[in-house]
Design an enzyme around this catalytic site. Structure first.
Site, PDB file in Angstrom:
ATOM      1  N   ASP A 125       0.837  -1.197   0.000  1.00  0.00           N
ATOM      2  CA  ASP A 125       0.000   0.000   0.000  1.00  0.00           C
ATOM      3  C   ASP A 125       0.874   1.251   0.000  1.00  0.00           C
ATOM      4  OD1 ASP A 125      -1.988   1.891   0.413  1.00  0.00           O
ATOM      5  OD2 ASP A 125      -2.271   1.406   2.527  1.00  0.00           O
ATOM      6  N   ASP A 287      -2.196   6.618  -4.553  1.00  0.00           N
ATOM      7  CA  ASP A 287      -2.404   5.648  -3.486  1.00  0.00           C
ATOM      8  C   ASP A 287      -2.882   4.329  -4.077  1.00  0.00           C
ATOM      9  OD1 ASP A 287      -3.185   4.181  -1.271  1.00  0.00           O
ATOM     10  OD2 ASP A 287      -4.415   5.755  -0.384  1.00  0.00           O
TER      11      ASP A 287
END
Length: 397
Positions: A125, A287
């Site tokens: 992530d 992201d």
């Protein structure tokens, strides 16, 4: 966006990429990835709103914790922090359990810690900075190189779901690369559903967002500081098939134009750079932990109005829809790099009436920036440069 990574060990020789168009950095580790889940109902294009609502709650929880970590590490309030309305602020401390949130959001792959190495599947992530695992995924007592001084961590996800436990340092192994004294947090309780194929989360954002504190670097920084990679860059290339993550450089065989970079303020911790959408100026946080593109509600409504699209509200977030035969043109621009969303990525699914829902949502997740995830990344090759504090984009080969 949940994807499965199958790691391929070994360095990619320079000569193997000599036929590619623009040559920038050609050494590193190539990792094959494939898409595993979506926000739609199984076997259909119709959106599963339970998944979408959980996804939005997950983002609120993640960014609330990121800002708390930033303030703890720097003593300052993050300049992009945005106070949530009371009913949404409660959800940021949680409404949906992490086991529900994680489906379809992150990149999943294999990582190992310890001597001998203990392997486990884990989510990657770029919107967080720590490596955390469920109990049993990694057992420190079975490793001869494991160390701890007793430091504890606590981080919250969703509605009351937390990961709490002890921070260890050990040798990390990933795609044939290794680095000693790399932090890993072992939770006392299961905080992620292992039936989904993952045993934890490993963050690739900057150290300022680390729940572990500034003395424990994210794993990629440990690899870089140990000289395990020849460059502090990593590259994502997401496609319908043949997708890859490249660690320790860029793979020019995957792009057809010279990468255009935007500098970022590394002190803020996010991969955040200025951009524009159809001429509207924005701040963009790149992201990989989000499927769609989530904008502050007022900014999303400004774009929807400019496009002339009808809207609706779902669980506090605003969405726009259109006739699937007439998709609007959505163009993102980062510096001199400009790219429009493909027809496929302009929508993330359909309503029960068959209308296409725009892949940009207006959702207050506590940050005054656009969280640009899968719907954008599928259109470009994204390069994250920790050496020069910048994000780059190039057209796919």
């Amino acid at each position: 966006m949940q994807l499965k990574l199958s790691f391929v060990a070994g360095l990619i020789a320079t000569s193997a990429l000599a036929v590619a168009a623009p040559v920038e950095q050609e050494r590193g580790i190539n990792i094959e990835i494939s898409k595993r889940a979506t926000l739609t109902k199984a076997g259909t294009s119709e959106i599963d709103w339970t998944k979408v609502d959980a996804h939005m709650s997950s983002l609120r929880a993640k960014y609330a914790k990121n800002f708390a970590n930033y303030e703890k590490n720097t003593g300052k309030v993050h300049p992009q922090k945005r106070e949530l309305p009371e009913h949404l602020a409660k959800r940021a401390t949680g409404t949906v359990s992490l086991t529900d949130q994680q489906g379809g959001e992150l990149w999943t792959g294999t990582m190992a810690y310890g001597t001998p190495a203990q392997s486990f599947p884990i989510d990657f992530d770029t919107g967080s900075s720590d490596t955390l695992v469920n109990p049993g995924a990694y057992t420190p007592s079975k490793s001869s190189t494991s160390k701890t001084n007793g430091d504890q961590f606590s981080t919250a996800y969703g509605d009351g779901t937390t990961a709490q436990g002890t921070i260890y340092t050990d040798t990390v192994h990933i795609a044939g690369l290794s680095a000693a004294n790399t932090a890993i947090g072992v939770s006392n309780t299961q905080f992620i559903d292992s039936s989904e194929g993952s045993q934890g989360i490993s963050g690739m954002a900057l150290p300022q967002l680390a729940a572990f504190g500034s003395k424990y670097l994210p794993y990629f920084y440990s690899l870089k500081n140990a000289g395990a990679v020849s460059s502090g860059k990593f590259q994502f290339d997401l496609r319908t098939s043949g997708s890859t993550l490249f660690l320790g450089g860029t793979n020019s065989a995957k792009y057809s134009t010279t990468p255009i970079y935007q500098s970022l303020d590394s002190s803020q911790g996010f991969w955040q750079v200025p951009a524009s959408v159809n001429g509207q100026s924005i701040e963009s946080i790149v992201d990989t932990g989000t499927t769609i593109i989530v904008a502050p509600t007022s900014q999303a409504k400004q774009l929807f109005a400019k496009l002339g699209l009808p809207t609706f509200t779902q669980d506090g977030s605003t969405y726009a829809y259109y006739n699937c035969n007439s998709p609007p043109t959505i163009t993102f621009k980062y510096g001199s790099y400009s790219k429009s969303l493909s027809a496929a990525t302009t929508s993330f699914g359909t309503t029960n009436n068959g209308d296409c829902v725009l892949s940009i949502a207006g959702g207050d997740v506590g940050v005054n920036a656009w969280v640009t995830g899968d719907s954008w990344l599928q259109n470009t090759v994204a390069i994250f440069d920790t050496d020069n504090n910048r994000v780059g984009f190039a057209n796919k080969a």
